[in-house]
Design an enzyme around this catalytic site. Structure first.
Site, PDB file in Angstrom:
ATOM      1  N   GLU A 144      -0.865  -1.482  -6.814  1.00  0.00           N
ATOM      2  CA  GLU A 144      -1.605  -0.378  -7.299  1.00  0.00           C
ATOM      3  C   GLU A 144      -0.896   0.782  -7.626  1.00  0.00           C
ATOM      4  O   GLU A 144      -0.932   1.720  -8.530  1.00  0.00           O
ATOM      5  CB  GLU A 144      -2.856  -0.294  -6.768  1.00  0.00           C
ATOM      6  CG  GLU A 144      -2.614  -0.271  -5.222  1.00  0.00           C
ATOM      7  CD  GLU A 144      -4.060  -0.150  -4.329  1.00  0.00           C
ATOM      8  OE1 GLU A 144      -5.193  -0.216  -5.054  1.00  0.00           O
ATOM      9  OE2 GLU A 144      -3.900   0.007  -3.348  1.00  0.00           O
ATOM     10  N   ASN A 179      -9.624   7.564   6.107  1.00  0.00           N
ATOM     11  CA  ASN A 179      -9.472   7.566   4.833  1.00  0.00           C
ATOM     12  C   ASN A 179     -10.322   6.643   3.937  1.00  0.00           C
ATOM     13  O   ASN A 179     -11.465   7.121   3.678  1.00  0.00           O
ATOM     14  CB  ASN A 179      -7.941   7.154   4.343  1.00  0.00           C
ATOM     15  CG  ASN A 179      -6.624   7.806   4.784  1.00  0.00           C
ATOM     16  OD1 ASN A 179      -6.984   8.879   4.523  1.00  0.00           O
ATOM     17  ND2 ASN A 179      -5.933   7.418   5.670  1.00  0.00           N
ATOM     18  N   GLY A 192      -7.601  -0.183  -2.379  1.00  0.00           N
ATOM     19  CA  GLY A 192      -7.601  -1.263  -2.946  1.00  0.00           C
ATOM     20  C   GLY A 192      -7.190  -2.434  -2.212  1.00  0.00           C
ATOM     21  O   GLY A 192      -6.576  -3.714  -2.425  1.00  0.00           O
ATOM     22  N   GLY A 244       0.764  -1.327  -0.207  1.00  0.00           N
ATOM     23  CA  GLY A 244      -0.026   0.166  -0.049  1.00  0.00           C
ATOM     24  C   GLY A 244       0.773   1.244  -0.033  1.00  0.00           C
ATOM     25  O   GLY A 244       1.960   1.174  -0.095  1.00  0.00           O
ATOM     26  N   VAL A 245       0.134   2.456   0.263  1.00  0.00           N
ATOM     27  CA  VAL A 245       0.961   3.718   0.018  1.00  0.00           C
ATOM     28  C   VAL A 245       1.083   4.115   1.562  1.00  0.00           C
ATOM     29  O   VAL A 245       0.324   3.922   2.418  1.00  0.00           O
ATOM     30  CB  VAL A 245      -0.083   4.612  -0.500  1.00  0.00           C
ATOM     31  CG1 VAL A 245       0.651   6.168  -0.826  1.00  0.00           C
ATOM     32  CG2 VAL A 245      -0.427   4.266  -1.810  1.00  0.00           C
ATOM     33  N   GLY A 246       2.442   4.636   1.636  1.00  0.00           N
ATOM     34  CA  GLY A 246       2.885   5.351   2.933  1.00  0.00           C
ATOM     35  C   GLY A 246       3.931   4.918   3.462  1.00  0.00           C
ATOM     36  O   GLY A 246       4.880   4.288   2.889  1.00  0.00           O
TER      37      GLY A 246
END
Length: 501
Positions: free
Chosen positions: A287, A377, A381, A261-263
């Site tokens: 993603e 948030n 995905g 994921g993002v972060g």
């Protein structure tokens, strides 16, 4: 045919109250940037004049401050899907001002094609280059794939932002492919992370294009916080777990593709994997690609990467463009329904790694809401991957707010991923491997390995209070830690006995 050149203000003036607008991009990258900077100003002016002005916004993923942040602050969003990470948007949504559907990103394009969101009045897309034709235009996307083929086909009108910040060479990274509708759908022919199955461009009906806006605007790139001892430890815990599974034969010797994921935590995991000599050269099917992926791709530790967005800093994006001959051989940008496709994720055996706000002692996970009701948030995905991944891993710090909140709780205040889909939970404290364990064994594994030492006695005490059964719970005390935080500001002050009187 020659298209009308518009200023951003002229483009914004074309948008009507109650229009539904669909956008290119996936995260802040690849979204249109010029039109919405004028549209939020127009919304403020319309409201000051006493006229209503709100629009629906449909996207591939999250966007940027100049889209959902400024539009939310201008009270100009009537509906939003499928995902947001913006603080201003979050504030106004939690005030009940915005109708927001938190939806799986991999589902968005198909839901649009099926008409679940009604008609799309206008699609606005960002391109690095444009080849004009009498009947069909070839549009070359920038740093993200998103849902563009679907929205330009469905929209009544199309606006194009040609952003010269992006190199025209970005075309060589894209693999544009839209799946067929059921019941005529065929298998997606991706057998390896680097396979290309589509085109470098998006085709658009030339008669739909109502204008082209030329601009030069950098990405509203998010520079994540630097790694700290806690996130570094979490990264090493994940890497050590995967190496252990590799040695046990649970992961094949050639390793498996990773999704992250993002972060900052995700970057920490990728850094740890890239540095670990016991991890073979690996690929990424995800993603979003972050800076760490580009770094280790350059060093040869990552062979191939497939994504729906280059969610990187502008410096890293320029590095990719400047060495396009190298990166076009190893990096592919796809549509989100391909990057997040259950079929492809399961076929490739992707190891899914995502972040959680909290996990409960039985393995349920919450990644979207604080204390049950306040949007943080969204699921993004994560569920596309965790439910279909070869191994599903969730990471979270064991505590936040200077220890006042435990990320390990008796019962999640909101559930995004159920215990049936979560294989492994990792905090800086350690790893809980939940595979092949019933509820009580999972609870003990999570408490002893993942909970902060300050909270372990409390969680053990809860298990004593819980009513016996297959998955022991106390309906009166299950959310006592959350309730105590809301009342006293510190979960450590919880007295489960008070809730059982």
């Amino acid at each position: 045919m020659a298209y009308i050149r518009l200023s951003a203000a002229e483009a914004a003036a074309m948008i009507k109250d109650q229009d539904t607008i669909a956008l290119s991009g996936f995260t802040p990258n690849g979204v249109p940037k010029a039109t919405f900077r004028e549209l939020s100003k127009r919304a403020v002016a319309e409201h000051e004049a006493g006229r209503p002005f709100q629009v629906g916004i449909l996207t591939g993923a999250s966007t940027s401050q100049s889209i959902e942040g400024d539009m939310a602050a201008a009270h100009a969003i009537k509906f939003r899907a499928p995902f947001s990470t913006n603080k201003d948007f979050r504030t106004h949504t939690n005030l009940g001002e915005i109708d927001y559907e938190d939806m799986h990103l991999g589902h968005m394009a198909e839901r649009l094609r099926r008409g679940f969101y009604g008609e799309i009045d206008l699609a606005i897309i960002e391109v690095s280059d444009l080849e004009e034709g009498e009947t069909t235009c070839k549009a070359f996307l920038t740093s993200a794939g998103g849902i563009v083929p679907t929205i330009v086909r469905l929209a009544k009108k199309v606006l194009i932002e040609k952003n010269t910040f992006h190199s025209p060479a970005s075309r060589y990274l894209h693999d544009v492919y839209e799946i067929a509708e059921c019941p005529f759908r065929t298998p997606i022919p991706i057998m390896n992370v680097g396979d290309r199955i589509g085109k470098e461009y998006v085709e658009i009906d030339a008669h739909k294009i109502v204008g082209v806006i030329e601009c030069n605007i950098p990405e509203e790139a998010r520079a994540f916080k630097p790694l700290d001892p806690i996130t570094e430890q979490m990264g090493h815990n994940v890497a050590d777990f995967l190496v252990s599974d590799l040695k046990k034969g649970h992961i094949p010797p050639q390793f498996l593709p990773l999704q992250s994921g993002v972060g900052v935590t995700s970057n920490a995991v990728l850094e740890a994997l890239g540095q670990n000599p016991n991890v073979p050269v690996f690929s990424v099917y995800t993603e979003v690609v972050q800076d760490a992926v580009v770094k280790y791709m350059r060093e040869g530790r990552i062979k191939d990467a497939s994504c729906s967005s280059l969610t990187v800093t502008n410096d890293t994006l320029k590095e990719v463009y400047d060495d396009i001959d190298y990166f076009k051989q190893h990096l592919t940008i796809r549509q989100s329904e391909i990057s997040n496709s259950p079929e492809v994720i399961r076929r490739l055996g992707v190891i899914a790694m995502n972040t959680a706000i909290e996990c409960d002692i039985y393995g349920n996970e919450n990644s979207s809401h604080i204390c049950g009701s306040k949007l943080m948030n969204g699921i993004g995905g994560s569920c596309d991957y965790e439910r279909n991944g070869y191994i599903s891993i969730f990471t979270t710090q064991s505590t936040t707010k200077n220890g006042c909140i435990s990320a390990i709780v008796p019962m999640c205040s909101h559930v995004d991923s159920t215990e049936h889909d979560v294989d492994v939970i990792v905090t800086e404290q350690g790893v809980a491997d939940l595979r092949g364990k019933g509820p009580l064994r999972r609870a003990k594994e999570i408490i002893e390995n993942c909970a902060h030492p300050d909270y372990r006695p409390m969680l053990r005490e809860y298990l004593k209070f819980a009513e016996k059964g297959h998955e022991p719970q106390s309906m009166r005390a299950a959310l006592a830690m959350h309730d105590t935080f809301l009342k006293k500001g510190d979960m450590r002050l919880t007295d489960f006995g008070e809730y059982l009187k």
